[in-house]
Scaffold this motif. Structure first.
Motif, PDB file in Angstrom:
ATOM      1  N   SER A 189      36.402 -31.009   4.071  1.00 35.43           N
ATOM      2  CA  SER A 189      37.042 -30.175   5.104  1.00 35.43           C
ATOM      3  C   SER A 189      36.238 -28.921   5.400  1.00 35.43           C
ATOM      4  O   SER A 189      36.166 -28.467   6.555  1.00 35.43           O
ATOM      5  CB  SER A 189      38.455 -29.786   4.657  1.00 35.43           C
ATOM      6  OG  SER A 189      39.265 -30.924   4.559  1.00 35.43           O
ATOM      7  N   ALA A 190      35.628 -28.373   4.354  1.00 35.16           N
ATOM      8  CA  ALA A 190      34.875 -27.125   4.535  1.00 35.16           C
ATOM      9  C   ALA A 190      33.652 -27.343   5.423  1.00 35.16           C
ATOM     10  O   ALA A 190      33.132 -26.396   6.016  1.00 35.16           O
ATOM     11  CB  ALA A 190      34.444 -26.569   3.187  1.00 35.16           C
ATOM     12  N   LYS A 191      33.211 -28.588   5.529  1.00 38.34           N
ATOM     13  CA  LYS A 191      32.014 -28.883   6.323  1.00 38.34           C
ATOM     14  C   LYS A 191      32.345 -29.439   7.708  1.00 38.34           C
ATOM     15  O   LYS A 191      31.455 -29.912   8.417  1.00 38.34           O
ATOM     16  CB  LYS A 191      31.117 -29.864   5.565  1.00 38.34           C
ATOM     17  CG  LYS A 191      30.542 -29.267   4.283  1.00 38.34           C
ATOM     18  CD  LYS A 191      29.690 -30.269   3.538  1.00 38.34           C
ATOM     19  CE  LYS A 191      29.125 -29.640   2.251  1.00 38.34           C
ATOM     20  NZ  LYS A 191      28.316 -30.612   1.473  1.00 38.34           N
ATOM     21  N   LEU A 232      22.963 -32.774  10.911  1.00 43.69           N
ATOM     22  CA  LEU A 232      24.058 -33.700  11.211  1.00 43.69           C
ATOM     23  C   LEU A 232      25.262 -33.498  10.298  1.00 43.69           C
ATOM     24  O   LEU A 232      26.284 -34.185  10.457  1.00 43.69           O
ATOM     25  CB  LEU A 232      23.570 -35.159  11.081  1.00 43.69           C
ATOM     26  CG  LEU A 232      22.508 -35.628  12.081  1.00 43.69           C
ATOM     27  CD1 LEU A 232      22.060 -37.041  11.723  1.00 43.69           C
ATOM     28  CD2 LEU A 232      23.054 -35.571  13.497  1.00 43.69           C
ATOM     29  N   GLU A 233      25.139 -32.565   9.354  1.00 45.97           N
ATOM     30  CA  GLU A 233      26.182 -32.443   8.330  1.00 45.97           C
ATOM     31  C   GLU A 233      27.562 -32.182   8.925  1.00 45.97           C
ATOM     32  O   GLU A 233      28.530 -32.878   8.609  1.00 45.97           O
ATOM     33  CB  GLU A 233      25.824 -31.323   7.341  1.00 45.97           C
ATOM     34  CG  GLU A 233      26.859 -31.171   6.237  1.00 45.97           C
ATOM     35  CD  GLU A 233      26.492 -30.060   5.275  1.00 45.97           C
ATOM     36  OE1 GLU A 233      26.180 -30.394   4.119  1.00 45.97           O
ATOM     37  OE2 GLU A 233      26.518 -28.878   5.685  1.00 45.97           O
ATOM     38  N   THR A 234      27.661 -31.184   9.797  1.00 42.95           N
ATOM     39  CA  THR A 234      28.977 -30.811  10.326  1.00 42.95           C
ATOM     40  C   THR A 234      29.570 -31.912  11.193  1.00 42.95           C
ATOM     41  O   THR A 234      30.739 -32.294  11.023  1.00 42.95           O
ATOM     42  CB  THR A 234      28.875 -29.513  11.138  1.00 42.95           C
ATOM     43  OG1 THR A 234      28.400 -28.477  10.282  1.00 42.95           O
ATOM     44  CG2 THR A 234      30.236 -29.123  11.701  1.00 42.95           C
ATOM     45  N   ILE A 235      28.792 -32.462  12.116  1.00 40.62           N
ATOM     46  CA  ILE A 235      29.339 -33.481  13.005  1.00 40.62           C
ATOM     47  C   ILE A 235      29.679 -34.754  12.240  1.00 40.62           C
ATOM     48  O   ILE A 235      30.627 -35.480  12.585  1.00 40.62           O
ATOM     49  CB  ILE A 235      28.385 -33.777  14.188  1.00 40.62           C
ATOM     50  CG1 ILE A 235      29.126 -34.605  15.238  1.00 40.62           C
ATOM     51  CG2 ILE A 235      27.103 -34.447  13.723  1.00 40.62           C
ATOM     52  CD1 ILE A 235      28.372 -34.780  16.527  1.00 40.62           C
ATOM     53  N   PHE A 236      28.942 -35.017  11.165  1.00 39.17           N
ATOM     54  CA  PHE A 236      29.260 -36.189  10.340  1.00 39.17           C
ATOM     55  C   PHE A 236      30.649 -36.038   9.720  1.00 39.17           C
ATOM     56  O   PHE A 236      31.492 -36.942   9.822  1.00 39.17           O
ATOM     57  CB  PHE A 236      28.205 -36.379   9.242  1.00 39.17           C
ATOM     58  CG  PHE A 236      28.644 -37.320   8.157  1.00 39.17           C
ATOM     59  CD1 PHE A 236      28.687 -38.682   8.381  1.00 39.17           C
ATOM     60  CD2 PHE A 236      29.056 -36.834   6.910  1.00 39.17           C
ATOM     61  CE1 PHE A 236      29.123 -39.557   7.390  1.00 39.17           C
ATOM     62  CE2 PHE A 236      29.480 -37.695   5.916  1.00 39.17           C
ATOM     63  CZ  PHE A 236      29.512 -39.063   6.157  1.00 39.17           C
ATOM     64  N   HIS A 237      30.895 -34.911   9.073  1.00 35.71           N
ATOM     65  CA  HIS A 237      32.192 -34.723   8.417  1.00 35.71           C
ATOM     66  C   HIS A 237      33.326 -34.640   9.439  1.00 35.71           C
ATOM     67  O   HIS A 237      34.433 -35.126   9.179  1.00 35.71           O
ATOM     68  CB  HIS A 237      32.159 -33.478   7.534  1.00 35.71           C
ATOM     69  CG  HIS A 237      31.363 -33.670   6.276  1.00 35.71           C
ATOM     70  ND1 HIS A 237      31.882 -34.296   5.172  1.00 35.71           N
ATOM     71  CD2 HIS A 237      30.075 -33.348   5.960  1.00 35.71           C
ATOM     72  CE1 HIS A 237      30.971 -34.341   4.214  1.00 35.71           C
ATOM     73  NE2 HIS A 237      29.851 -33.768   4.678  1.00 35.71           N
ATOM     74  N   LYS A 238      33.054 -34.047  10.590  1.00 37.23           N
ATOM     75  CA  LYS A 238      34.069 -33.992  11.652  1.00 37.23           C
ATOM     76  C   LYS A 238      34.409 -35.404  12.145  1.00 37.23           C
ATOM     77  O   LYS A 238      35.570 -35.716  12.417  1.00 37.23           O
ATOM     78  CB  LYS A 238      33.559 -33.152  12.830  1.00 37.23           C
ATOM     79  CG  LYS A 238      33.552 -31.658  12.560  1.00 37.23           C
ATOM     80  CD  LYS A 238      32.894 -30.877  13.690  1.00 37.23           C
ATOM     81  CE  LYS A 238      33.735 -30.865  14.942  1.00 37.23           C
ATOM     82  NZ  LYS A 238      33.143 -29.972  15.973  1.00 37.23           N
ATOM     83  N   THR A 239      33.387 -36.258  12.230  1.00 35.88           N
ATOM     84  CA  THR A 239      33.611 -37.624  12.710  1.00 35.88           C
ATOM     85  C   THR A 239      34.440 -38.435  11.724  1.00 35.88           C
ATOM     86  O   THR A 239      35.392 -39.125  12.105  1.00 35.88           O
ATOM     87  CB  THR A 239      32.269 -38.327  12.972  1.00 35.88           C
ATOM     88  OG1 THR A 239      31.518 -37.555  13.919  1.00 35.88           O
ATOM     89  CG2 THR A 239      32.484 -39.731  13.508  1.00 35.88           C
ATOM     90  N   VAL A 240      34.079 -38.339  10.442  1.00 38.60           N
ATOM     91  CA  VAL A 240      34.850 -39.067   9.424  1.00 38.60           C
ATOM     92  C   VAL A 240      36.308 -38.589   9.417  1.00 38.60           C
ATOM     93  O   VAL A 240      37.243 -39.390   9.335  1.00 38.60           O
ATOM     94  CB  VAL A 240      34.216 -38.902   8.029  1.00 38.60           C
ATOM     95  CG1 VAL A 240      35.101 -39.559   6.956  1.00 38.60           C
ATOM     96  CG2 VAL A 240      32.824 -39.517   8.004  1.00 38.60           C
TER      97      VAL A 240
END
Length: 807
Positions: free
Chosen positions: A740-742, A657-665
């Motif tokens: 941002s990197a994630k 969930l790491e990438t979608i979490f940071h994209k959502t925030v």
């Protein structure tokens, strides 16, 4: 897991927020401030409507986010409660407007609270409160002192139904915007504000507002309506006056004037002053004036008619006699009520001249000319203009004006603000008249001048305010001080109070200032409060106010700047204009159509969190959107899923969930800033679906998710925050930070298109170069099948998106 009882949860947290003063404005002026303001409402008897919900929820989401980010947030509200609508509601319901206003305000406040709006109600203002309108009256006195408020006796817009004078801004298509009645012109004593003195600044300073939408600024520019040109005196023969002034923006066409046209209003004025005209002229003028009650200045186009006025004008360039016509397309409120008609270069003049067989003289030529089929209105080279032949239009404008003693003039469509209303429910104008009728301003010590308590407040029917009949209030004894102001004194001489009241727009022209210092009894706003809190950072409201409230507020603000009360030239840095909320049938909500959605009903059925979420999710904030009951069901289901997912919280983060979490925030953070609430919510829904698929979410990610959810649906966020055991205050804990990197996938799936048709996919590392993409592409089965050993004509690569092969 306990069930999701939205009624119990929302009532609990709304009560706790109020008791704990959670949203009270901070006093720490060392912090950076953000002043968020939704246009304060007129508290009608019907209560909040869905348009209010959209505006207030949007501004609340933004205010909550800024509060969580650590800003000192001022987020107040109040009541624009004076004016004609409130008085008419009171008359209809046979109740005093003070009582009905208080009842309506209490209802509005209740509705705002059940919507979980995070207003600081400690700073609430009410335009009908004498402690507030004392300062409205003070501003009027300052304008009077500076010559900007003056008494006149001129024709004004008169609504025969509402029985009151109206400003131009109170008209819609020439009708009263309140009741729809056709407006008449009526000569009356009135108070007027010289807003035209500020026309150029109101126009120029729009360029200092880069965060206002350009279309909104253009509405104001068009309303102010700047025209640069020249005035010429046309001598008259056989007329009741020696000459008539004519304004034109095209002095370069002066040689082409083949007739003069005057308005029916100007002709009527001449007739009343003794012009001995033929009977057919009397009849035409009367007929035209009567027609203008039905088809007015801003209405649809009508057939052009006219009558020869039995008089001539002298063209100042050629000294030729040209006929004077009375024409229905010339309006008294525009220019001088008389125009020089140049049929070859004005469409209306061309149509009129063609109909009445008046000569058409071409004086401007261009390769773009549309003559003789229709008028050519562009610029070009002069002909038939004697010594000015061959000259370009721009130069000729100045040269002809100078040569024929024209006067360079700048005109504005904006007219001075008719400030008198012949009604009871408004701020009393702080003026008295002596027995000779001379006006004197009240001394500041006399403020506030309050309305008398009366039983009867309906219009008098005489054109005067109902206040005129209240002799105990109107008649007053006093003295004139050395400053020229009036003070009550029982041993003084007799005076009469001004009986007209101020318009509804008065109190709303400066209310945003008072929120910064609402309890100050000594001044309108302290220097310290003004310097810290002003201007408004985010102003949210309806576009329909562009040519009324916004222009009036900008005018008052500039005046207050001139007298040293405010330190900024403009009151609102950013203007966010909401799109209408339409009925479920796609039509504007109205009782007649039976398509009104009552916020109380939907909050009762679905809860305030669901209503808030739907209001933000229903479409673009800026676009008109119909209410959709099915969509609010979807929002309620999303909140039920949020509740369910709270049972999936794990101590450790979930790598998938790491990438979608940071994209959502990232998405939510950025979208709230630009009022793209619907796409912010969509990203949270997508994230929650991923969590639901995993049946797991890390505690840190859950905490952050509740933080970004809180501005939209504060009650469920608070409840789940508490249940998760987070000890910090959700409203001050902070706003989550994304990496941002994630926000990028390490690998992406690229579609393969062959001649535009999807033929397959392949996986490449994110941000691969074109050569790296081609290397992977050429190894795919799809490439081998559709291209093989043939050389493709072209390989089009859209980075991180797709590949299209042309064969």
């Amino acid at each position: 897991m306990k069930p999701y009882d939205f009624k119990k949860i929302e009532q609990h947290w709304q009560k706790q927020w109020e008791e704990q003063q959670t949203y009270k404005t901070g006093e720490d002026t060392s912090k950076e401030k953000v002043f968020v303001l939704g246009m304060f409402p007129y508290p009608s008897g019907e209560g909040l409507h869905t348009g209010h919900v959209k505006i207030f929820t949007a501004s609340d989401i933004y205010a909550r986010k800024k509060r969580m980010e650590g800003y000192n947030v001022l987020f107040p509200t109040g009541w624009d409660a004076f004016g004609l609508p409130a008085e008419q509601f009171a008359i209809k319901n046979k109740i005093h407007p003070r009582i009905s206003t208080d009842n309506n305000v209490n209802n509005f406040r209740r509705q705002m609270k059940i919507l979980s709006l995070s207003y600081d109600f400690n700073r609430e203002v009410d335009t009908t409160d004498p402690a507030y309108y004392k300062w409205t009256q003070w501003i009027f006195l300052k304008m009077y002192e500076k010559g900007l408020a003056f008494e006149s006796y001129d024709p004004i817009n008169w609504c025969p139904s509402c029985e009151t004078g109206l400003a131009n801004e109170d008209l819609e298509a020439g009708k009263c915007e309140r009741c729809g009645s056709i407006v008449e012109k009526k000569k009356m004593r009135q108070w007027t504000l010289r807003i035209t003195d500020y026309a150029e600044r109101l126009l120029h300073d729009l360029d200092t507002l880069p965060k206002w939408p350009e279309w909104l600024k253009e509405l104001e520019r068009n309303w102010i309506g700047k025209s640069e040109g020249a005035e010429f005196d046309f001598e008259l023969e056989g007329a009741p006056v020696k000459s008539v002034k004519i304004f034109t923006t095209r002095p370069d066409t002066l040689f082409g004037a083949t007739f003069v046209a005057i308005s029916a209003e100007l002709a009527d004025e001449w007739l009343k002053n003794g012009w001995e005209a033929e009977e057919d002229i009397h009849e035409y003028v009367a007929k035209t004036l009567n027609e203008q009650k039905e088809i007015l200045e801003h209405g649809k186009e009508r057939e052009k008619t006219g009558i020869f006025a039995d008089m001539y004008a002298i063209n100042p360039t050629t000294k030729e006699k040209i006929p004077v016509w009375i024409a229905n397309y010339v309006l008294s409120g525009v220019g001088t009520g008389a125009i020089m008609a140049v049929p070859a270069h004005d469409e209306r003049d061309f149509e009129f001249a063609f109909k009445y067989n008046i000569p058409i003289k071409e004086v401007i030529v261009s390769e773009k000319s549309t003559l003789p089929e229709k008028a050519f209105v562009g610029e070009g080279t002069l002909i038939n203009s004697e010594t000015f032949d061959g000259m370009k239009s721009e130069e000729a404008k100045h040269r002809i004006t100078e040569h024929f003693k024209g006067k360079p003039v700048t005109r504005y469509k904006l007219q001075d603000w008719v400030f008198s209303r012949q009604r009871y429910w408004g701020e009393p104008i702080p003026i008295v008249h002596d027995e000779e009728g001379k006006a004197y301003p009240l001394d500041v010590s006399e403020l506030p001048l309050t309305l008398p308590e009366v039983e009867h407040y309906a219009p008098s029917g005489t054109g005067e305010s109902p206040l005129a009949t209240i002799t105990d209030w109107v008649n007053v004894r006093g003295i004139i001080t050395e400053k020229g102001t009036f003070k009550q004194d029982n041993n003084g001489t007799n005076f009469r109070r001004e009986t007209n009241t101020m318009p509804q727009w008065a109190g709303s022209s400066w209310y945003y200032l008072r929120f910064a210092d609402p309890n100050n009894t000594k001044e309108l706003i302290s220097k310290e409060a003004e310097k810290y809190w002003q201007p408004v950072d985010r102003y949210v409201g309806g576009a329909e106010h562009a040519t009324r409230h916004l222009i009036y507020a900008r005018f008052w603000h500039k005046f207050l700047y001139d007298i040293g009360i405010v330190s900024q030239m403009e009151p609102f840095l950013t203007m966010e204009s909401v799109g209408l909320v339409l009925g479920p049938d796609g039509q504007k909500m109205s009782k007649r159509r039976g398509n009104i959605v009552n916020p109380d009903d939907v909050v009762k059925e679905w809860g305030s969190d669901a209503v808030r979420l739907y209001s933000a999710f229903m479409g673009s904030f800026y676009d008109a959107t119909p209410w959709n009951k099915d969509a609010i069901v979807g929002c309620a289901r999303f909140l039920e899923k949020v509740w369910k997912v709270s049972g999936y919280v794990k101590e450790e983060s979930i790598p998938s969930l790491e990438t979608i979490f940071h994209k959502t925030v990232k998405k939510v953070t950025e979208d709230i800033e630009v009022f793209k609430f619907n796409t912010a919510i969509s990203s949270m829904m997508i994230f929650l679906n991923s969590v639901d698929e995993e049946k797991a979410i890390g505690k840190a990610e859950w905490k952050a998710f509740l933080q970004i959810l809180a501005p939209f649906t504060p009650s469920i966020a608070e409840e789940l925050w508490k249940d998760a055991g987070f000890s910090e205050n959700l409203h001050t804990e902070g706003w989550p930070v994304y990496d941002s990197a994630k926000t990028f996938e390490s690998e992406i799936t690229m579609p393969i298109q062959i001649n535009g048709k999807l033929r397959g996919t392949f996986i490449v590392p994110f941000d691969s170069s074109d050569e790296e993409v081609k290397t992977s592409l050429f190894k795919t089965l799809e490439y081998e099948k559709y291209v093989g050993k043939n050389e493709p004509k072209k390989v089009i690569i859209v980075k991180n998106r797709l590949v299209n092969i042309v064969i």
